[in-house]
Design a protein around this motif. Structure first.
Motif, PDB file in Angstrom:
ATOM      1  N   ALA A 168       0.831  -1.217   0.000  1.00  8.70           N
ATOM      2  CA  ALA A 168       0.000   0.000   0.000  1.00  8.70           C
ATOM      3  C   ALA A 168       0.858   1.257   0.000  1.00  8.70           C
ATOM      4  CB  ALA A 168      -0.939  -0.005   1.208  1.00  8.70           C
ATOM      5  N   ASN A 169       1.985   1.222   0.714  1.00 10.39           N
ATOM      6  CA  ASN A 169       2.866   2.391   0.802  1.00 10.39           C
ATOM      7  C   ASN A 169       4.308   1.950   0.598  1.00 10.39           C
ATOM      8  OD1 ASN A 169       0.927   4.571   1.832  1.00 10.39           O
ATOM      9  ND2 ASN A 169       0.633   2.918   3.325  1.00 10.39           N
ATOM     10  N   THR A 170       5.021   2.694  -0.222  1.00  7.71           N
ATOM     11  CA  THR A 170       6.429   2.383  -0.474  1.00  7.71           C
ATOM     12  C   THR A 170       7.256   3.634  -0.213  1.00  7.71           C
ATOM     13  OG1 THR A 170       5.829   0.757  -2.159  1.00  7.71           O
ATOM     14  CG2 THR A 170       8.099   1.593  -2.170  1.00  7.71           C
ATOM     15  N   SER A 171       8.177   3.553   0.769  1.00  7.00           N
ATOM     16  CA  SER A 171       9.032   4.693   1.126  1.00  7.00           C
ATOM     17  C   SER A 171      10.421   4.514   0.531  1.00  7.00           C
ATOM     18  CB  SER A 171       9.147   4.838   2.646  1.00  7.00           C
ATOM     19  OG  SER A 171      10.095   5.829   2.992  1.00  7.00           O
ATOM     20  N   PHE A 172      10.913   5.590  -0.101  1.00  4.31           N
ATOM     21  CA  PHE A 172      12.255   5.584  -0.673  1.00  4.31           C
ATOM     22  C   PHE A 172      13.289   6.194   0.276  1.00  4.31           C
ATOM     23  CE2 PHE A 172       9.706   4.634  -4.230  1.00  4.31           C
ATOM     24  CZ  PHE A 172      10.506   4.069  -5.204  1.00  4.31           C
ATOM     25  N   GLY A 173      12.869   6.600   1.509  1.00  2.75           N
ATOM     26  CA  GLY A 173      13.801   7.121   2.505  1.00  2.75           C
ATOM     27  C   GLY A 173      14.129   8.593   2.294  1.00  2.75           C
ATOM     28  N   THR A 174      15.203   9.050   2.968  1.00  5.35           N
ATOM     29  CA  THR A 174      15.635  10.446   2.933  1.00  5.35           C
ATOM     30  C   THR A 174      16.932  10.566   2.142  1.00  5.35           C
ATOM     31  OG1 THR A 174      14.618  10.874   5.090  1.00  5.35           O
ATOM     32  CG2 THR A 174      16.301  12.435   4.358  1.00  5.35           C
ATOM     33  N   HIS A 175      16.995  11.569   1.252  1.00  6.30           N
ATOM     34  CA  HIS A 175      18.144  11.727   0.368  1.00  6.30           C
ATOM     35  C   HIS A 175      18.409  13.198   0.118  1.00  6.30           C
ATOM     36  CE1 HIS A 175      17.854   7.402  -0.414  1.00  6.30           C
ATOM     37  NE2 HIS A 175      16.542   7.595  -0.486  1.00  6.30           N
ATOM     38  N   ILE A 176      19.504  13.448  -0.562  1.00  7.92           N
ATOM     39  CA  ILE A 176      19.797  14.824  -0.957  1.00  7.92           C
ATOM     40  C   ILE A 176      19.460  14.988  -2.430  1.00  7.92           C
ATOM     41  CG2 ILE A 176      21.634  15.008   0.767  1.00  7.92           C
ATOM     42  CD1 ILE A 176      23.667  14.743  -1.488  1.00  7.92           C
ATOM     43  N   VAL A 177      19.430  16.249  -2.865  1.00  7.52           N
ATOM     44  CA  VAL A 177      19.114  16.542  -4.261  1.00  7.52           C
ATOM     45  C   VAL A 177      20.102  15.806  -5.166  1.00  7.52           C
ATOM     46  CG1 VAL A 177      19.079  18.379  -5.977  1.00  7.52           C
ATOM     47  CG2 VAL A 177      18.025  18.736  -3.752  1.00  7.52           C
ATOM     48  N   ALA A 178      19.599  15.271  -6.268  1.00  9.66           N
ATOM     49  CA  ALA A 178      20.367  14.583  -7.307  1.00  9.66           C
ATOM     50  C   ALA A 178      20.627  13.117  -6.989  1.00  9.66           C
ATOM     51  CB  ALA A 178      21.689  15.292  -7.610  1.00  9.66           C
ATOM     52  N   ASP A 179      20.302  12.661  -5.790  1.00 14.49           N
ATOM     53  CA  ASP A 179      20.425  11.234  -5.520  1.00 14.49           C
ATOM     54  C   ASP A 179      19.445  10.449  -6.394  1.00 14.49           C
ATOM     55  OD1 ASP A 179      22.395  11.479  -3.718  1.00 14.49           O
ATOM     56  OD2 ASP A 179      21.206  10.954  -1.944  1.00 14.49           O
ATOM     57  N   ILE A 180      19.860   9.288  -6.915  1.00 11.11           N
ATOM     58  CA  ILE A 180      18.985   8.401  -7.692  1.00 11.11           C
ATOM     59  C   ILE A 180      18.813   7.118  -6.898  1.00 11.11           C
ATOM     60  CG2 ILE A 180      18.724   7.081  -9.816  1.00 11.11           C
ATOM     61  CD1 ILE A 180      20.343   9.249 -11.232  1.00 11.11           C
ATOM     62  N   VAL A 181      17.555   6.785  -6.590  1.00 14.94           N
ATOM     63  CA  VAL A 181      17.258   5.626  -5.758  1.00 14.94           C
ATOM     64  C   VAL A 181      16.234   4.751  -6.468  1.00 14.94           C
ATOM     65  CG1 VAL A 181      16.538   4.848  -3.484  1.00 14.94           C
ATOM     66  CG2 VAL A 181      17.609   7.091  -3.741  1.00 14.94           C
ATOM     67  N   GLN A 182      16.479   3.429  -6.536  1.00 10.16           N
ATOM     68  CA  GLN A 182      15.540   2.482  -7.136  1.00 10.16           C
ATOM     69  C   GLN A 182      15.023   1.534  -6.063  1.00 10.16           C
ATOM     70  OE1 GLN A 182      17.545   0.577 -10.411  1.00 10.16           O
ATOM     71  NE2 GLN A 182      17.363   2.391 -11.740  1.00 10.16           N
ATOM     72  N   GLN A 183      13.780   1.078  -6.249  1.00 10.29           N
ATOM     73  CA  GLN A 183      13.194   0.176  -5.272  1.00 10.29           C
ATOM     74  C   GLN A 183      12.245  -0.788  -5.983  1.00 10.29           C
ATOM     75  OE1 GLN A 183      13.024   1.403  -1.347  1.00 10.29           O
ATOM     76  NE2 GLN A 183      10.841   1.005  -1.115  1.00 10.29           N
ATOM     77  N   ASP A 184      12.299  -2.088  -5.596  1.00  8.95           N
ATOM     78  CA  ASP A 184      11.393  -3.100  -6.140  1.00  8.95           C
ATOM     79  C   ASP A 184      10.122  -3.143  -5.319  1.00  8.95           C
ATOM     80  OD1 ASP A 184      13.069  -3.957  -8.192  1.00  8.95           O
ATOM     81  OD2 ASP A 184      14.177  -5.291  -6.832  1.00  8.95           O
ATOM     82  N   ILE A 185       8.983  -3.176  -6.029  1.00  7.72           N
ATOM     83  CA  ILE A 185       7.675  -3.245  -5.369  1.00  7.72           C
ATOM     84  C   ILE A 185       7.059  -4.596  -5.735  1.00  7.72           C
ATOM     85  CG2 ILE A 185       5.407  -2.176  -5.147  1.00  7.72           C
ATOM     86  CD1 ILE A 185       6.712   0.456  -6.008  1.00  7.72           C
TER      87      ILE A 185
END
Length: 833
Positions: A168-185
Motif C-alpha cells: 500500500a505504501n512504499t518509502s524511498f527514505g531520505t536523500h539529498i538533491v540529485a540522488d537516484i534511488v531504485q526500489q522493487d515493489i
C-alpha cells in the motif's frame, strides 16, 4: 419355622444377577449385536439401585451446508435420571462418520440428577442427502442411547474470482538533491486462478515527475500464489517530502502503491560585503554571516580567497562544525589597503555540501588617505616620550599636559575613546573630540599611579590614538618607588607593631585579641594591614592590649582592652574600633602602662585611669579608675615612665618618684613593699635618662654608666645572675651606652660605637643571635650593628639596619613579625612593612 426366623433368613440372603447390556446394534434395525455385564447392578431383597441415561434429543437435523465447510454445532444433553451414578462407556459416530463429527465432556461418571453434553457438527464431503448416527454406550437401566443425524450437502460451481495485492505504501527514505534511488515493489497473486497484469511502463505518476518506471518482472498472467516485481526510480530535484503513485491494471482491478521520499539538504546563503573605508597602511576587519536556509545540516569544507589578496585577508571563521538548519556561522575578513582609493574587488569562495554547491562572496573596500597627529609640549616642541618623576606606590603623580596637533591637510577622525593609556598611566582629562581639523590641536593630561616598585617603560606604555591618522608614538615612562617608613611603634609589654608610612598611612600587625589593632574585629593579623582610622594620625602609642592615637587636630582616640578602665571612657568595655576619648581633647601626651594610662593635658597637669591594684596610679589608694582622674602629686612633671604594674615619674626639680608594684624591687627603694603614693627614689635624683617598661628599671648616670634594679629572673639586668635587685646596681657592660630599651623579659642597648647588645629571655629567639638560649649578660647582636631604629616588643623586635632595610626577629605566635605566618624566628629576617 417361625415367621420371624423366616424374615431373618430372607434378609440375610442376597442374589447377584448377571444382567447383559446390549453393546451394539445393526444399522437397519437397531438390534444389539452383543451384551455386556453391568457391574454396578446389585439385586437384594430390597430395591435395585442403577443409573438411567436420558437424551435431550434423539435426532438432529442440519440445514443444507456447502461441501467442505462446517456447520454450526448442535448439542444433546445426557442426564442421569437413575438412582446410582451413570458411567458413559463410549460416544461415537457409527454411521455417516465422513460427514459428521462429535465432541463431548462425558468421560467421568455422572452423578444422580447431573448431566454431560455431546456436540455434533456436519461437514459435507458430497452433495445430496446425508445420514448418520451417534451411539451413546452406558451402564444405565435404559440401555444404550442413539442420536439419529440427517442433513444435506450443496455444491457451488461458480468459477473463483482473481485477486492480487501490492504494497500500500512504499518509502524511498531520505536523500539529498540529485540522488537516484531504485526500489522493487512486490505484486502478489493472492487468488486461486491466474491474475492478468497490464504493462506497467506508464503506470507511475507524480506531480513533479521525480518517480519513474524502470522495469518489471511481471508476466501478462501471474499464476496463483505467485509474485513478481515492479522496479521504480526516484530522482529528487527539490527539498521536502515528494509523493507519487504506482498504478497496476489487473484482472482483480487497479492495484495502487503510494510512493514517498524526502529530500533533506542544507542551502548556503551569503551576501556581498563592503569594507569600511580604512586609512592606508592601517587595518580593519568586518564579519559576515553564512546562513543555512535548507532543512538539513550544512557542512563547510573550505573557505578561501580566490582573488583580491591583498588587501583582503581571511582572519577567522566559526564554520568548522556542521551548521544546523536555519542557523549560521561567521567569517571575519581583514582589510589593509596600501594605496588610497577604491580597491580591486575580492572574492571569497565557500565550498559546502549544500544544495546550491559552492557560493562566493564579493568583497569591496576603499583606502583612505592618511591624516597625521603629532604630540607637542607646552613650548610647541614635538614629543616622542614623557618621563614622570619617581612616585611612591599607592600615590599619583602631578598631571602632565601635552597637545595633539594635526599638521596635515585632512581632518583626523577619532573613534571613542580618542585616547587610551595603559595602567599605571591614565588620562585625567582631555578636550579631544571626534574630529581634529587640519592645523588644529587638542590637549590631554596624564598622571602616573604606580602599583609596584619598578620601572614602567616600553612600547606597551605608549599613549594610543584611536583615529584614522598616523600618530607620532608617545612613550610614557615612570618609576614606582617604595613608600617610606616614618616610624615603627611597639612596646615591651605588647605583641603588636604599628608602622606609619611616608604617605601618612598606618599599617598594623600582630595580636588583636582585644581589638587593639582597631580594625573592628578580634582577629590577629600576620601580614601588615591598613588601619584606615589612623590616616593622618601624628602619634601612636601601644601598651599591653591597648592602642592610643593622636590626630592632626589634637584629639585622641583609643582601641582595645578596657577591662580595668584603662581607656578612660567611663566604662570597662573593650573597643575593637578606635573611639574618641573626649576628656583628652588637646592633651599633650598619653603614656600607657600594661593596664593603666597616664595623660598630660595641655596645661601640663597629669591625669590617670585604669588598674590601680598595686597603687600604680599614685592616688593613695588601690581602687581602679575608668575615667581620667587628676594626679596632684605629679604637678607638671616633665617625664612619666609607667611599667607593667608600677610607675616612675620625674618632677620639675629633676628628682624621681615611684609608686605601685615593687615585688621585684623595681622601684629601687631597697625593699619589696608596694606603694600607692609616689615615693622619692633618691638614687635617681638628677638623672634624665630613666627606662622602665616591664618589671625592671634602668638609669644612665651623669658619668655615662648605667645602673639597674628590679626583676632579673631571666637575666634581663645583664649582671650575670638571675637574682632580682631592689636597689640600683651597676651594669658594667653598658658603660658608655647611648641608649637602653627594655622588652618583656629582655633588654637591648646601643653602645657608644653604634653596635647593639642584648640580654635576658630568649626562648622564642627574640635576641636575634640564631638560637633560643637565654642570656644572663649582654651579648653582641652583629646583625644590628649601626642600626638606626630598634623597636622592642614583648617577644619580638623590629629594626632598621644600617642600609635602611627592615628586619624582624622573635616570637610570632600572634603574627607580630608581619611575615605572613606564625612561625618564630631566631635570626633576623627581611621585612617589608
Amino acid at each position: 419355622m417361625f415367621a420371624s426366623q423366616r424374615k431373618r433368613l430372607v434378609a440375610a440372603v442376597s442374589l447377584s444377577l448377571l444382567v447383559l447390556q446390549p453393546m451394539g446394534a445393526t444399522a437397519a434395525t437397531g438390534d444389539f449385536s452383543y451384551y455386556k455385564a453391568i457391574p454396578g447392578l446389585i439385586v437384594t431383597g430390597g430395591p435395585v439401585l442403577q443409573g438411567s441415561a436420558s437424551l435431550s434429543n434423539t435426532s438432529l437435523t442440519f440445514a443444507a451446508q456447502e461441501v467442505g465447510t462446517t456447520s454450526t454445532a448442535q448439542n444433546v444433553t445426557v442426564t442421569n435420571n437413575g438412582t446410582a451414578p451413570l458411567t458413559i462407556f463410549g460416544v461415537s459416530v457409527d454411521q455417516g462418520i465422513t460427514h459428521f463429527n462429535q465432541s463431548n465432556d462425558c468421560a467421568v461418571p455422572i452423578a444422580v440428577g447431573m448431566s454431560c453434553a455431546i456436540s455434533v457438527a456436519m461437514t459435507p464431503r458430497d452433495s445430496g442427502a446425508l445420514f448418520g448416527r451417534v451411539l451413546v454406550g452406558n451402564d444405565g437401566s435404559s440401555g444404550a442411547g442413539a442420536i439419529i443425524l440427517t442433513g444435506s450437502g450443496t455444491q457451488d460451481n461458480t468459477p473463483p474470482a482473481a485477486s492480487g495485492t501490492v504494497a500500500a505504501n512504499t518509502s524511498f527514505g531520505t536523500h539529498i538533491v540529485a540522488d537516484i534511488v531504485q526500489q522493487d515493489i512486490v505484486v502478489t497473486n493472492t487468488g486461486v486462478v491466474p491474475l492478468s497484469i497490464s504493462a506497467p511502463a506508464s503506470a507511475v505518476n507524480s506531480d513533479t515527475g521525480e518517480f519513474t518506471f524502470v522495469s518489471s518482472t511481471c508476466p501478462a498472467s501471474l499464476a496463483a500464489a505467485a509474485a513478481c516485481l515492479v522496479k521504480v526510480q526516484f530522482h529528487g530535484t527539490s527539498l521536502g517530502t515528494r509523493t507519487g503513485t504506482l498504478h497496476l491494471t489487473t484482472g482483480a482491478g487497479t492495484l495502487t502503491s503510494s510512493l514517498t521520499a524526502v529530500i533533506s539538504q542544507g542551502i548556503a546563503s551569503i551576501g556581498d560585503i563592503g569594507m569600511d573605508a580604512t586609512p592606508v597602511s592601517t587595518g580593519s576587519s568586518k564579519t559576515v554571516q553564512l546562513f543555512n536556509t535548507g532543512n538539513a545540516p550544512l557542512v563547510v569544507s573550505g573557505i578561501s580567497l580566490v582573488s583580491g589578496n591583498p588587501p583582503y585577508t581571511l582572519v577567522s571563521n566559526t564554520c568548522g562544525s556542521p551548521i544546523a538548519a536555519s542557523q549560521s556561522c561567521s567569517i571575519t575578513l581583514g582589510f589593509a589597503p596600501t594605496v588610497a582609493g577604491v580597491q580591486p574587488q575580492g572574492n571569497l569562495l565557500i565550498a559546502n555540501n549544500g544544495m546550491s554547491g559552492a557560493v562566493s562572496l564579493a568583497i569591496n573596500g576603499t583606502g583612505q588617505a592618511l591624516a597625521s597627529v603629532t604630540f607637542k609640549d607646552a613650548s610647541n616642541v614635538a614629543l616622542s616620550s614623557i618621563t614622570f618623576p619617581n612616585t611612591s606606590v599607592g600615590l599619583s603623580s602631578s598631571a602632565i599636559t601635552v597637545s595633539l596637533t594635526n599638521p596635515g591637510d585632512l581632518p583626523v577622525i577619532f573613534t571613542e575613546p580618542p585616547l587610551t593609556a595603559a595602567a599605571p598611566f591614565s588620562i585625567s582629562s582631555t578636550d579631544c573630540t571626534s574630529t581634529l581639523a587640519p592645523s588644529a590641536k587638542c590637549s590631554v593630561s596624564l598622571i602616573f599611579s604606580p602599583i609596584a616598585i619598578q620601572e614602567y617603560s616600553g612600547p606597551s606604555y605608549n599613549l594610543s590614538v584611536n583615529s584614522n591618522g598616523v600618530a607620532t608614538p608617545l612613550l610614557l615612562t615612570g618609576t614606582g618607588s617604595g613608600v617610606g617608613v616614618s616610624q615603627v611603634v611597639t612596646s615591651g609589654n605588647a605583641n603588636v607593631t604599628f608602622v606609619q608610612k611616608t604617605n601618612g598611612s598606618w599599617v598594623a600587625v600582630g595580636a588583636n585579641n582585644a581589638g587593639q589593632l582597631g580594625l573592628g574585629d578580634n582577629t590577629n593579623r600576620n601580614s601588615f594591614t591598613a588601619v584606615p582610622a589612623l590616616m593622618g594620625a601624628t602619634k601612636v602609642v601601644v601598651a599591653g592590649d591597648t592602642t592610643w592615637a593622636r590626630l592632626e587636630n589634637g584629639n585622641w582616640m583609643a582601641a582595645g582592652a578596657n577591662e580595668s578602665g584603662q581607656l578612660g571612657l567611663g566604662n570597662t568595655t573593650n573597643s575593637t574600633s578606635f573611639v574618641a576619648v573626649a576628656s583628652l581633647t588637646g592633651a599633650h601626651s598619653v603614656v600607657p602602662g600594661y593596664q593603666h594610662t597616664f595623660a598630660r593635658k595641655s596645661n601640663g597637669a597629669w591625669f590617670a585611669t585604669g588598674s590601680n591594684a598595686y597603687g600604680q596610679l599614685g592616688l593613695g589608694d588601690n581602687t581602679n579608675r575608668n575615667s581620667f582622674t587628676a594626679v596632684p602629686a605629679l604637678g607638671d612633671a616633665p617625664n612619666v615612665r609607667p611599667g607593667i604594674y608600677h610607675t616612675l615619674a620625674q618632677r620639675t626639680d629633676g628628682n624621681w618618684v615611684a609608686t605601685g608594684n615593687n615585688a621585684y624591687g623595681q622601684l629601687g627603694l631597697g625593699d619589696n613593699a608596694h606603694r600607692n603614693s609616689f615615693t622619692a627614689v633618691t638614687a635617681l635624683n638628677g638623672l634624665s635618662n630613666v627606662v622602665s617598661s616591664g618589671h625592671a628599671t634602668f638609669a644612665r648616670q651623669l658619668n655615662g654608666n648605667w645602673v639597674a634594679a628590679g626583676y632579673n629572673g631571666d637575666g634581663e639586668l645583664g649582671i650575670g645572675t638571675v637574682t632580682s635587685q631592689n636597689t640600683f646596681v651597676a651594669v658594667p657592660l653598658l658603660n658608655g651606652a647611648a641608649r637602653v630599651i627594655t622588652g618583656g623579659n629582655n633588654t637591648w642597648a646601643q653602645l657608644g660605637n653604634g653596635n647593639w647588645v642584648a640580654t635576658g629571655y630568649n626562648a622564642q629567639g627574640q635576641l636575634g643571635i640564631g638560637n633560643t638560649t637565654t642570656k644572663l649578660s649582654f651579648v653582641a647582636v652583629p646583625s644590628l650593628n649601626g642600626a638606626t631604629t630598634v623597636a622592642v616588643g614583648f617577644y619580638h623586635v623590629v629594626a632598621s639596619t644600617s642600609t635602611g632595610s627592615w628586619v624582624t626577629v622573635g616570637g610570632n605566635s600572634m603574627g607580630q613579625l608581619g611575615l605572613g605566618d606564625v612561625t618564630n624566628r631566631s635570626n633576623f629576617t627581611s621585612l617589608t612593612p
